[in-house]
Design a protein around this motif. Sequence first.
Motif: not given
Length: 331
Positions: A120-123, A28-31, A312-316, A201-206
């Motif tokens: 920097s590219r991994r997502h 959940h991108n809790t970091q 394709a690469e996506a925004t991290t 997790i931002p709404s742009t990621a799902y």
Amino acid sequence: MSLETQALLRPAEVRAIVAAASRAPSVHNTQPWKIAWDGIVFTVAADTSRALAVTDPDHRELAMSCGAALYGLRLALRKFGFDSTVELMPTDDPGLLARVGPKPGIPADAEERLMFAAISRRHTHRGPFDDRPVSAELAVRLQQAAAEEHALLFYLTDPGQRTRLLHLARAAERELRQDPRVREETEAWTPEPNAGRRDGIPSTAYAGPQSTNNIDELQARDLDLGRGIGQLHEPSRRPGTLAVLATERDDAKAWLVAGQALQRLLLTAARHGAFAAIHSQAVELPHVRAEIRRELSTAAVAQLVLRLGYAAEATTTPRRAVDAILTDLTD
């Protein structure tokens, strides 16, 4: 303090190393990591205030997330020309997950620099994959990456085995969806658009409300929860290559091992234009985890289910500021 280490590892480099570690995947991108530097060693600890009490009560996924950050820290040290000694679960300090001691080494080679650039590219991939399957060469490289970190990567190529795993994963997702506590926890880590959060997790990621998936797809976790806020466009869903990341043991050290293996194989994939969709639902329920183990006919323990493919690469996703993670004891 080691004068040699102090001279070679400058404050700006310490911050860059921690920033690279913090690009790791986390549930959940809790970091959920805390990193300290005392001029001699880095220490990695868990930030349990970011734990998922319902879906991760044993802190297994939390430890895996911290393990992924630990691998990033090790790789960043190599980028700056350092080798490192790593001690997992130090017995003299139960609050720590790992100690990492930098020591002068040879300059990073070309492969290490390319792996570092992939950070920097991994997502985490949540959209469709390309039609082409993962190449045999890359499939082997990913297994080797896991093995280098003392983990195992199993591919589900047998049709019957694949069908059984998909059935188990779907059953796990249905069971979790029916638990209102899971919904509440998921909602807390999927903020409304423009919330300005640097975690979650931002709404742009799902995607938005999910339609019925193809029978050959691995059920995605429902992050939209019927709110209609998901913004990821999903014209189609290619199933990709199905795999299970596993370890020989199932304790805190093994979870750290799995996390390091995960980040290493994900960076290896990103370095070759491939990405992974991470499906943790199937291993969040003990009885489903046990069924997956039986299906694989192995003594190893499943830690994550993955779909792998080219895309394709996506925004991290956003990351917390270094100052929120790093405690610099040399100040």
